[in-house]
Design a protein around this motif. Structure first.
Motif, PDB file in Angstrom:
ATOM      1  N   VAL A  83      16.420  60.551  40.440  1.00 15.81           N
ATOM      2  CA  VAL A  83      15.087  59.984  40.644  1.00 15.81           C
ATOM      3  C   VAL A  83      14.962  58.737  39.778  1.00 15.81           C
ATOM      4  N   GLN A  84      14.573  57.637  40.414  1.00 17.19           N
ATOM      5  CA  GLN A  84      14.293  56.408  39.674  1.00 17.19           C
ATOM      6  C   GLN A  84      12.777  56.217  39.618  1.00 17.19           C
ATOM      7  N   LEU A  85      12.255  56.065  38.428  1.00 17.39           N
ATOM      8  CA  LEU A  85      10.818  55.941  38.201  1.00 17.39           C
ATOM      9  C   LEU A  85      10.520  54.593  37.566  1.00 17.39           C
ATOM     10  N   LEU A  86       9.746  53.769  38.255  1.00 17.01           N
ATOM     11  CA  LEU A  86       9.324  52.475  37.733  1.00 17.01           C
ATOM     12  C   LEU A  86       7.803  52.448  37.643  1.00 17.01           C
ATOM     13  N   VAL A  87       7.302  52.046  36.493  1.00 12.29           N
ATOM     14  CA  VAL A  87       5.872  52.030  36.209  1.00 12.29           C
ATOM     15  C   VAL A  87       5.455  50.602  35.891  1.00 12.29           C
ATOM     16  N   SER A  88       4.414  50.119  36.551  1.00 11.98           N
ATOM     17  CA  SER A  88       3.958  48.754  36.267  1.00 11.98           C
ATOM     18  C   SER A  88       3.284  48.693  34.901  1.00 11.98           C
ATOM     19  N   SER A  89       3.391  47.550  34.273  1.00 10.23           N
ATOM     20  CA  SER A  89       2.845  47.362  32.931  1.00 10.23           C
ATOM     21  C   SER A  89       1.326  47.271  32.923  1.00 10.23           C
ATOM     22  N   ARG A  90       0.708  47.398  34.097  1.00 10.80           N
ATOM     23  CA  ARG A  90      -0.750  47.308  34.164  1.00 10.80           C
ATOM     24  C   ARG A  90      -1.446  48.615  33.792  1.00 10.80           C
ATOM     25  N   TYR A  91      -0.683  49.675  33.596  1.00 11.91           N
ATOM     26  CA  TYR A  91      -1.263  50.887  33.024  1.00 11.91           C
ATOM     27  C   TYR A  91      -1.480  50.670  31.525  1.00 11.91           C
ATOM     28  N   GLU A  92      -2.320  51.500  30.926  1.00  7.36           N
ATOM     29  CA  GLU A  92      -2.565  51.415  29.492  1.00  7.36           C
ATOM     30  C   GLU A  92      -1.243  51.606  28.745  1.00  7.36           C
ATOM     31  N   GLU A  93      -1.034  50.754  27.751  1.00  3.21           N
ATOM     32  CA  GLU A  93       0.220  50.799  27.011  1.00  3.21           C
ATOM     33  C   GLU A  93       0.446  52.160  26.362  1.00  3.21           C
ATOM     34  N   SER A  94      -0.632  52.781  25.883  1.00  8.00           N
ATOM     35  CA  SER A  94      -0.486  54.085  25.243  1.00  8.00           C
ATOM     36  C   SER A  94      -0.022  55.147  26.229  1.00  8.00           C
ATOM     37  N   ASP A  95      -0.428  55.021  27.511  1.00  6.74           N
ATOM     38  CA  ASP A  95       0.010  55.973  28.526  1.00  6.74           C
ATOM     39  C   ASP A  95       1.469  55.733  28.894  1.00  6.74           C
ATOM     40  N   CYS A  96       1.855  54.466  29.015  1.00 16.04           N
ATOM     41  CA  CYS A  96       3.239  54.133  29.372  1.00 16.04           C
ATOM     42  C   CYS A  96       4.218  54.580  28.287  1.00 16.04           C
ATOM     43  N   ALA A  97       3.816  54.434  27.044  1.00 16.63           N
ATOM     44  CA  ALA A  97       4.710  54.732  25.925  1.00 16.63           C
ATOM     45  C   ALA A  97       4.617  56.181  25.452  1.00 16.63           C
ATOM     46  N   ASP A  98       3.900  57.014  26.181  1.00 15.37           N
ATOM     47  CA  ASP A  98       3.776  58.424  25.827  1.00 15.37           C
ATOM     48  C   ASP A  98       5.172  59.050  25.779  1.00 15.37           C
ATOM     49  N   PRO A  99       5.640  59.533  24.639  1.00 19.19           N
ATOM     50  CA  PRO A  99       6.997  60.068  24.544  1.00 19.19           C
ATOM     51  C   PRO A  99       7.230  61.297  25.412  1.00 19.19           C
ATOM     52  N   ASP A 100       6.153  61.927  25.880  1.00 21.53           N
ATOM     53  CA  ASP A 100       6.286  63.119  26.715  1.00 21.53           C
ATOM     54  C   ASP A 100       6.311  62.783  28.200  1.00 21.53           C
ATOM     55  N   LEU A 101       6.071  61.512  28.545  1.00 21.12           N
ATOM     56  CA  LEU A 101       5.929  61.133  29.945  1.00 21.12           C
ATOM     57  C   LEU A 101       7.181  61.418  30.787  1.00 21.12           C
ATOM     58  N   PRO A 102       8.394  61.002  30.365  1.00 20.81           N
ATOM     59  CA  PRO A 102       9.562  61.274  31.217  1.00 20.81           C
ATOM     60  C   PRO A 102       9.838  62.766  31.391  1.00 20.81           C
ATOM     61  N   ARG A 103       9.581  63.560  30.360  1.00 19.28           N
ATOM     62  CA  ARG A 103       9.801  65.007  30.498  1.00 19.28           C
ATOM     63  C   ARG A 103       8.851  65.589  31.536  1.00 19.28           C
ATOM     64  N   VAL A 104       7.579  65.178  31.455  1.00 20.36           N
ATOM     65  CA  VAL A 104       6.586  65.652  32.412  1.00 20.36           C
ATOM     66  C   VAL A 104       6.971  65.227  33.832  1.00 20.36           C
ATOM     67  N   ALA A 105       7.404  63.976  33.979  1.00 21.66           N
ATOM     68  CA  ALA A 105       7.800  63.472  35.296  1.00 21.66           C
ATOM     69  C   ALA A 105       9.009  64.230  35.844  1.00 21.66           C
ATOM     70  N   ARG A 106       9.969  64.507  34.974  1.00 20.31           N
ATOM     71  CA  ARG A 106      11.183  65.200  35.416  1.00 20.31           C
ATOM     72  C   ARG A 106      10.882  66.651  35.795  1.00 20.31           C
ATOM     73  N   VAL A 107      10.039  67.296  35.015  1.00 21.25           N
ATOM     74  CA  VAL A 107       9.649  68.675  35.345  1.00 21.25           C
ATOM     75  C   VAL A 107       8.909  68.701  36.685  1.00 21.25           C
ATOM     76  N   SER A 108       8.018  67.742  36.894  1.00 20.00           N
ATOM     77  CA  SER A 108       7.304  67.664  38.175  1.00 20.00           C
ATOM     78  C   SER A 108       8.286  67.463  39.323  1.00 20.00           C
ATOM     79  N   ALA A 109       9.280  66.604  39.111  1.00 16.45           N
ATOM     80  CA  ALA A 109      10.288  66.372  40.143  1.00 16.45           C
ATOM     81  C   ALA A 109      11.061  67.654  40.436  1.00 16.45           C
ATOM     82  N   GLY A 110      11.385  68.400  39.379  1.00 20.12           N
ATOM     83  CA  GLY A 110      12.104  69.653  39.577  1.00 20.12           C
ATOM     84  C   GLY A 110      11.319  70.650  40.398  1.00 20.12           C
ATOM     85  N   LYS A 111      10.018  70.740  40.138  1.00 17.98           N
ATOM     86  CA  LYS A 111       9.174  71.663  40.898  1.00 17.98           C
ATOM     87  C   LYS A 111       9.037  71.226  42.351  1.00 17.98           C
ATOM     88  N   ILE A 112       8.905  69.929  42.572  1.00 17.49           N
ATOM     89  CA  ILE A 112       8.694  69.417  43.927  1.00 17.49           C
ATOM     90  C   ILE A 112       9.977  69.477  44.755  1.00 17.49           C
TER      91      ILE A 112
END
Length: 345
Positions: A83-112
């Motif tokens: 899975v390739q995930l690209l996020v535009s920089s127009r989201y809040e910087e704090s949300d983009c840099a959330d250290p838990d974000l890729p784990r959450v995304a990967r877990v969601s991908a696994g479930k789906i």
């Protein structure tokens, strides 16, 4: 497919011939250069790739929506390996840099998708869809790839040294050197402040000359995580400096194509006469007039565009290269830049 730093197109093996057709291509001036890769399956097991975008203002919800959009387009019971995930920089910087974000995304991908895939990507300046740049809205683009028989391994580095162990390098070089039936590709994202990027690219290309290398620089984040300057996703981790990416190895072959963040306008026209750097006629009509007629027939495709490029296609419709051009009012021809002779194409 979406276009940002690059996109990936899967197709069956087919013969190609010299380029005879041309299309006018629109380039959004804010778009990054895009690199397209045609990965051609060399085995009987089909590859599948799909993508989806979401402009949900909540970043985590947008990721889930895009993943679900990919799942809806896949054939029944299709395992997803990458899975390739690209996020535009127009989201809040704090949300983009959330250290838990890729784990959450990967877990969601696994479930789906029913299995935990390799996840790679990051925050980019702009995300483009198939038809239009999504700016100024925040946007997430996800590509889901099913690659049966392909081995996917990841790496991260902060130096120009080869980011593989000696065993991995020797195995990779042996497997990817002709006449080996295996193919390979390296996908790499770099920090815009990574001063050793060029040396690393040169080293990988020289030591693995038969392995295409593709990727680009991620968006500059002045206050990135851990004091870094980018936000890159590598499985469950956020990488903030240097370079990171993955190596693909298996029964496929790869062609690289420079697409330059463009979308096609109108229908292809056949080059019927050239002279050096000049296209004299298209479809036996003076080239400038033919191009203008085509643009007049497709005004809706010009909305929100920047400069125009000329794209050269082979007889199968594959885009080979894009070049800037300008009309010559004295003879009605189109002069193409960055090429000594059109006969090269």
């Amino acid at each position: 497919f979406f276009r940002s730093l690059f996109f990936i197109r899967f197709r069956a093996l087919s013969a190609t011939s010299a380029s005879h057709r041309v299309m006018i291509i629109s380039r959004n001036v804010k778009a990054s250069i895009a690199r397209a890769v045609a990965v051609r399956a060399a085995s009987g097991r089909p590859f599948h790739a799909t993508c989806a975008v979401s402009s949900n203002p909540n970043l985590r919800d947008a990721i889930k929506e895009a993943l679900q959009g990919c799942y809806a387009k896949l054939p029944t019971v299709t395992p997803i390996h990458l899975v390739q995930l690209l996020v535009s920089s127009r989201y809040e910087e704090s949300d983009c840099a959330d250290p838990d974000l890729p784990r959450v995304a990967r877990v969601s991908a696994g479930k789906i998708f029913g299995g935990l895939p390799v996840l790679v990507g990051g925050v980019v300046t702009e995300v483009l869809t198939k038809d239009v740049c999504t700016s100024p809205e925040p946007c997430v683009a996800v590509a889901a790839l099913s690659l049966p028989g392909v081995e996917v391994s990841t790496f991260a580095t902060t130096s120009s040294g080869i980011p593989f162990t000696a065993e991995e390098f020797l195995t990779l070089r042996k497997a990817c050197t002709p006449p080996s039936p295996s193919g390979s590709a390296v996908m790499m994202f770099c920090s815009p402040q990574f001063g050793e990027a060029e040396d690393l690219i040169t080293r990988i290309s020289s030591l693995l000359p038969h392995t295409p290398l593709l990727g680009g620089f991620l968006h500059f984040v002045p206050s990135g995580p851990s004091g870094g300057d980018m936000v890159a996703f590598l499985n469950d981790e956020v990488v903030s400096t240097g370079a990171m990416g993955l190596v693909l190895r298996g029964p496929f072959s790869v062609d690289t194509i420079c697409a330059q963040g463009c979308h096609l306008i109108g229908t292809p026209m056949r080059i019927t006469r050239v002279s050096g750097q000049t296209v004299v006629t298209l479809d036996s009509i003076p080239a400038a007039a033919a191009a203008q007629q085509m643009l007049n027939r497709n005004p809706h495709q010009l909305q929100g565009t920047g400069s125009l490029l000329m794209g050269f296609l082979d007889d199968s419709g594959k885009l080979l290269v894009c070049r800037p051009f300008q009309a010559n009012p004295s003879n009605g021809a189109l002069e193409v830049g960055a090429v000594e002779s059109l006969l090269q194409l």
